[in-house]
Design an enzyme around this catalytic site. Sequence first.
Site, PDB file in Angstrom:
ATOM      1  N   LYS A   1       0.847  -1.200   0.000  1.00 38.14           N
ATOM      2  CA  LYS A   1       0.000   0.000   0.000  1.00 38.14           C
ATOM      3  C   LYS A   1       0.878   1.244   0.000  1.00 38.14           C
ATOM      4  O   LYS A   1       2.082   1.158   0.257  1.00 38.14           O
ATOM      5  CB  LYS A   1      -0.919  -0.014   1.224  1.00 38.14           C
ATOM      6  CG  LYS A   1      -0.189   0.067   2.559  1.00 38.14           C
ATOM      7  CD  LYS A   1      -1.154  -0.142   3.724  1.00 38.14           C
ATOM      8  CE  LYS A   1      -0.425  -0.113   5.054  1.00 38.14           C
ATOM      9  NZ  LYS A   1      -1.308  -0.519   6.165  1.00 38.14           N
TER      10      LYS A   1
ATOM     11  N   TYR B   1      17.580  29.387   9.127  1.00 33.90           N
ATOM     12  CA  TYR B   1      16.415  30.173   9.542  1.00 33.90           C
ATOM     13  C   TYR B   1      16.276  30.173  11.058  1.00 33.90           C
ATOM     14  O   TYR B   1      16.470  29.160  11.719  1.00 33.90           O
ATOM     15  CB  TYR B   1      15.146  29.589   8.923  1.00 33.90           C
ATOM     16  CG  TYR B   1      15.027  29.859   7.445  1.00 33.90           C
ATOM     17  CD1 TYR B   1      14.909  31.161   6.962  1.00 33.90           C
ATOM     18  CD2 TYR B   1      15.029  28.811   6.543  1.00 33.90           C
ATOM     19  CE1 TYR B   1      14.789  31.396   5.589  1.00 33.90           C
ATOM     20  CE2 TYR B   1      14.901  29.043   5.175  1.00 33.90           C
ATOM     21  CZ  TYR B   1      14.785  30.337   4.710  1.00 33.90           C
ATOM     22  OH  TYR B   1      14.658  30.564   3.369  1.00 33.90           O
TER      23      TYR B   1
END
Length: 367
Positions: free
Chosen positions: A35, A256
């Site tokens: 899956k 950042y």
Amino acid sequence: MPRPIQATIHHESLRHNLARVRGFAQDARVWAVVKANAYGHGIERVFDALRAADGFALLDLAEAERVRALGWRGPILLLEGVFEARDLELCSRLGLWHAVHCDAQIDMLAAHKTQVGHRVFLKMNSGMNRLGFTAERFRSAWTRLDALPQVEEISLMTHFSDADGPKGVAAQMALFEHAAQDLPGERSVANSAATLRHADQPAVRGDWVRPGIAVYGSAPDHPAFDAAHWGLEPAMTLASRLISVQDLVPGDTVGYGSSFVADAALRIGVVACGYADGYPRHAGTGTPVLVDGVRTRLVGRVSMDMVTVDLTPVPQAQIGSEVTLWGRAASGAVLPVDLVAQAAGTVGYELMCALAQRVPVVVDGAA
Ligand SMILES: *Cc1c(COP(=O)(O)O)cnc(C)c1O
């Protein structure tokens, strides 16, 4: 030159892991769970390596069509069954076996016009409380199915909530066995964790086991045990290269938010890999990474296209040096995806499934 990031799918490791899982569940048949596009590896990319499975289990009808298109004539199981009535036409046409977990799915079957008898896996809710009939309603659901001319064979399944942890499978197993007592049909209960940890019990092995994550080389019960403990090998490597090197002086910050501050002179490398590649943004300073096969750590925040790494343990590293985000380095050194996931507060499953579309993928060891 394309951006240097690349994922590699290792066929030998997939074969090895499948055989390893089989070894834990001798004389049970094995559904290779594919899956979510084979947990991010790509159904078409893993298929050849997993041909030794007895069947493929998945959720999405389009994925079932892809497995048939690859030439697979053996069993395919829809783990959530059908979503609407016309899905049953595809089941009839492609010979898909399907879970039946609710009355609405039995209603759809009862109304389905077909020449081919369906093989269904009646699902019991033994405590997970997502899909399936409760223990009290399991038998009446079986009786209803058994009366349908559309149904050729009924197997029995359930799914464990705690196979990877201290609670284990005993209570759910007892409930399932009691409710399924003297009902005929094959049994399937074990996911990877149950197969690795509890398949010494014949009832847990059942007739079919359903391993997913273990086939891809991640430990279902990390950090209690790691992939090496279970003898599993990474089936996916995410690798890139250094595209810049910076020499920091004390007080310099990285990235950042200036979340990392150098307290001493520090050589750092900038890696062409960021969260837009599927690398987890929540992986903070200290997350393990390999540079030229040598283990070091992330420093500062993950950005969209880059991460920054401490080059202290690899003084020879330079622009172009190999970086292994997870999986196997050229030297053979391994960085388990589970360690990166742990540092990011998640599980190996999520990282593999999240590999981004923009990352080029190559297959290693295809026959
Ligand atoms: C996903 C899934 C599995 C496989 O689980 P793993 O933990 O990856 O081994 C097994 N059974 C069902 C019903 C599933 O949905």
